[in-house]
Design a protein around this motif. Sequence first.
Motif, PDB file in Angstrom:
ATOM      1  N   LYS A  22      -8.680   9.325  -8.281  1.00  0.00           N
ATOM      2  CA  LYS A  22      -9.613   8.425  -7.592  1.00  0.00           C
ATOM      3  C   LYS A  22      -9.215   8.316  -6.122  1.00  0.00           C
ATOM      4  N   GLY A  23      -8.780   9.445  -5.572  1.00  0.00           N
ATOM      5  CA  GLY A  23      -8.330   9.480  -4.184  1.00  0.00           C
ATOM      6  C   GLY A  23      -9.400  10.026  -3.268  1.00  0.00           C
ATOM      7  N   LYS A  24      -8.952  10.749  -2.262  1.00  0.00           N
ATOM      8  CA  LYS A  24      -9.878  11.291  -1.261  1.00  0.00           C
ATOM      9  C   LYS A  24      -9.479  12.723  -0.926  1.00  0.00           C
ATOM     10  N   ALA A  25     -10.449  13.454  -0.381  1.00  0.00           N
ATOM     11  CA  ALA A  25     -10.178  14.827   0.035  1.00  0.00           C
ATOM     12  C   ALA A  25     -10.955  15.121   1.303  1.00  0.00           C
ATOM     13  N   TYR A  26     -10.330  15.876   2.180  1.00  0.00           N
ATOM     14  CA  TYR A  26     -10.973  16.334   3.404  1.00  0.00           C
ATOM     15  C   TYR A  26     -10.840  17.846   3.466  1.00  0.00           C
ATOM     16  N   TYR A  27     -11.920  18.502   3.834  1.00  0.00           N
ATOM     17  CA  TYR A  27     -11.875  19.943   4.052  1.00  0.00           C
ATOM     18  C   TYR A  27     -11.872  20.136   5.554  1.00  0.00           C
ATOM     19  N   ALA A  28     -10.683  20.158   6.124  1.00  0.00           N
ATOM     20  CA  ALA A  28     -10.517  20.087   7.573  1.00  0.00           C
ATOM     21  C   ALA A  28     -10.170  21.453   8.145  1.00  0.00           C
ATOM     22  N   SER A  29     -10.755  21.755   9.296  1.00  0.00           N
ATOM     23  CA  SER A  29     -10.318  22.928  10.038  1.00  0.00           C
ATOM     24  C   SER A  29      -9.000  22.593  10.733  1.00  0.00           C
ATOM     25  N   GLY A  31      -6.887  14.635  13.641  1.00  0.00           N
ATOM     26  CA  GLY A  31      -7.819  13.523  13.715  1.00  0.00           C
ATOM     27  C   GLY A  31      -8.118  12.940  12.349  1.00  0.00           C
ATOM     28  N   TYR A  32      -8.331  13.795  11.357  1.00  0.00           N
ATOM     29  CA  TYR A  32      -8.601  13.319  10.001  1.00  0.00           C
ATOM     30  C   TYR A  32      -7.439  12.473   9.472  1.00  0.00           C
ATOM     31  N   ILE A  33      -6.227  12.985   9.620  1.00  0.00           N
ATOM     32  CA  ILE A  33      -5.068  12.293   9.058  1.00  0.00           C
ATOM     33  C   ILE A  33      -4.832  10.966   9.763  1.00  0.00           C
ATOM     34  N   PHE A  34      -4.944  10.953  11.096  1.00  0.00           N
ATOM     35  CA  PHE A  34      -4.686   9.719  11.825  1.00  0.00           C
ATOM     36  C   PHE A  34      -5.720   8.647  11.493  1.00  0.00           C
ATOM     37  N   GLU A  35      -6.984   9.026  11.453  1.00  0.00           N
ATOM     38  CA  GLU A  35      -8.009   8.036  11.162  1.00  0.00           C
ATOM     39  C   GLU A  35      -7.878   7.519   9.733  1.00  0.00           C
ATOM     40  N   ASP A  36      -7.508   8.394   8.805  1.00  0.00           N
ATOM     41  CA  ASP A  36      -7.326   7.949   7.433  1.00  0.00           C
ATOM     42  C   ASP A  36      -6.123   7.022   7.318  1.00  0.00           C
ATOM     43  N   ASN A  92       0.837  -1.195   0.000  1.00  0.00           N
ATOM     44  CA  ASN A  92       0.000   0.000   0.000  1.00  0.00           C
ATOM     45  C   ASN A  92       0.876   1.250   0.000  1.00  0.00           C
ATOM     46  N   LYS A  93       0.597   2.136  -0.941  1.00  0.00           N
ATOM     47  CA  LYS A  93       1.367   3.370  -1.067  1.00  0.00           C
ATOM     48  C   LYS A  93       0.406   4.544  -1.114  1.00  0.00           C
ATOM     49  N   GLN A  94       0.750   5.603  -0.390  1.00  0.00           N
ATOM     50  CA  GLN A  94      -0.172   6.726  -0.320  1.00  0.00           C
ATOM     51  C   GLN A  94       0.571   8.044  -0.136  1.00  0.00           C
ATOM     52  N   ILE A  95      -0.077   9.106  -0.581  1.00  0.00           N
ATOM     53  CA  ILE A  95       0.422  10.461  -0.399  1.00  0.00           C
ATOM     54  C   ILE A  95      -0.618  11.221   0.413  1.00  0.00           C
ATOM     55  N   PHE A  96      -0.172  11.827   1.513  1.00  0.00           N
ATOM     56  CA  PHE A  96      -1.004  12.748   2.283  1.00  0.00           C
ATOM     57  C   PHE A  96      -0.499  14.159   1.989  1.00  0.00           C
ATOM     58  N   MET A  97      -1.368  15.019   1.472  1.00  0.00           N
ATOM     59  CA  MET A  97      -0.958  16.382   1.132  1.00  0.00           C
ATOM     60  C   MET A  97      -1.737  17.380   1.973  1.00  0.00           C
ATOM     61  N   ILE A  98      -1.008  18.192   2.755  1.00  0.00           N
ATOM     62  CA  ILE A  98      -1.615  19.246   3.562  1.00  0.00           C
ATOM     63  C   ILE A  98      -1.361  20.578   2.854  1.00  0.00           C
ATOM     64  N   THR A  99      -2.428  21.246   2.463  1.00  0.00           N
ATOM     65  CA  THR A  99      -2.262  22.496   1.734  1.00  0.00           C
ATOM     66  C   THR A  99      -3.458  23.407   2.006  1.00  0.00           C
ATOM     67  N   ASP A 100      -3.269  24.692   1.782  1.00  0.00           N
ATOM     68  CA  ASP A 100      -4.373  25.638   1.950  1.00  0.00           C
ATOM     69  C   ASP A 100      -4.567  26.470   0.693  1.00  0.00           C
ATOM     70  N   GLY A 101      -3.799  26.180  -0.344  1.00  0.00           N
ATOM     71  CA  GLY A 101      -3.861  27.040  -1.514  1.00  0.00           C
ATOM     72  C   GLY A 101      -3.869  26.283  -2.820  1.00  0.00           C
ATOM     73  N   PHE A 161      -5.684  17.100   2.274  1.00  0.00           N
ATOM     74  CA  PHE A 161      -6.270  17.724   3.467  1.00  0.00           C
ATOM     75  C   PHE A 161      -6.238  19.231   3.242  1.00  0.00           C
ATOM     76  N   MET A 162      -7.393  19.768   2.868  1.00  0.00           N
ATOM     77  CA  MET A 162      -7.510  21.166   2.477  1.00  0.00           C
ATOM     78  C   MET A 162      -7.902  21.991   3.693  1.00  0.00           C
ATOM     79  N   ILE A 163      -7.014  22.856   4.146  1.00  0.00           N
ATOM     80  CA  ILE A 163      -7.292  23.625   5.359  1.00  0.00           C
ATOM     81  C   ILE A 163      -7.725  25.045   4.996  1.00  0.00           C
ATOM     82  N   THR A 164      -8.687  25.117   4.088  1.00  0.00           N
ATOM     83  CA  THR A 164      -9.330  26.377   3.740  1.00  0.00           C
ATOM     84  C   THR A 164     -10.732  26.062   3.252  1.00  0.00           C
ATOM     85  N   SER A 165     -11.630  27.011   3.419  1.00  0.00           N
ATOM     86  CA  SER A 165     -13.021  26.781   3.023  1.00  0.00           C
ATOM     87  C   SER A 165     -13.387  27.515   1.738  1.00  0.00           C
TER      88      SER A 165
END
Length: 369
Positions: free
Chosen positions: A341-348, A354-359, A269-278, A321-325
């Motif tokens: 075909k991945g996933k996205a979270y709009y997280a505060s 919590g989002y990253i750990f559970e994912d 299993n290989k994955q990329i977690f990207m934290i960005t706001d822009g 993990f998008m930290i902007t609304s």
Amino acid sequence: MNFRYFEWNEKFGRNNTQGAFDTLWNLFQELLTVASGDVGQALRWLTELDKEYSITDQFDEEYSLGDFLDDLKDRGYIEKDDSDQVVITRKTERSLRQKSLNEIFKNLQKGGVGDHKTPYSGKGLERQPETRAWIPGDDIGQIDSVGTMLNMLNHSSIECFELQENDLSVYDTDHHTSVSTVLLIDISHSMILYGEDRITPAKKVAMALSELIMTNFAKDSLDIIVFGNEAWEISVEDLPYLKVGPYHTNTLQGLERARHILQRKKFANKQIFMITDGKPSAMFENGKLYKNSFGLDRKIVNKVLDEAVKCRREKITITTFMITSDPYLQGFVRELTEANKGKAYYASLDELGGYIFEDYIQNRRKNVK
């Protein structure tokens, strides 16, 4: 085992002094994270807070910031480097990671994080109570001796006990898997714009995730990439010192570097977690940095989407993990997610960990063929 002896100091012999140190130590670690590991800046902020809120006056014993600074030195949390500057030690770096880990786990719902097993049965590390018929290749160490004997007795007589192959019963075991993760952290200038500190929560998550993997999942791997005008790898030890720069957002190179790292990993299993706001606002073209901060430049966006497709073909999942609304930027994230075909979270900011750990936990529950 090494021993280090100190001259007796009365304040170490009083339990309530320990409480004073712990109070200041917890606050000091928070300030260190915001100050990117700058001891001097963290101490200045601590002094200002003490003046404004009289923190040390609340302790039962006489314990000053000077005593706290002496304790930091004696306990090995700070030291002087070759240029005579006071810096944090490896011990403090580890403490910051552990504190971040504890903070995120504290906020997770009870039962939200398991012990990272897959939902499949097969060869594994933990025995289940259920049993099944033995098949060639099964570990003989998992044989259910009682069940096997009962099966044999069903067709045997008092005079003759005959063990047959189909009498053999074995315990199922939980199937554990391993994951290779690349964490991408946006350090462009927008991560501190408009008076909102977005880089500190991102650092905390990275420190916590690295500590979790190193202490609980040694067979997993975590690589960390930061990206601004360009992207580069950093080590776990670099995280406390991470700062935002006057950069644009080269999402393309960040994803490319992550994919190249994962190509070398022999993981199921290989994955990329990207934290960005822009939005992606820069890329290299013919060896030069092409940048456009106004709107979503389709030339840049299309290249990022092409990279997302390459990751999908190599079975690399991108979770953003998008930290902007901002609805405008969320539209780009939807395009990226669809392409991969991945996933996205709009997280505060307070939900990010919590989002990253559970994912991360969920992604470990996959069958290994």
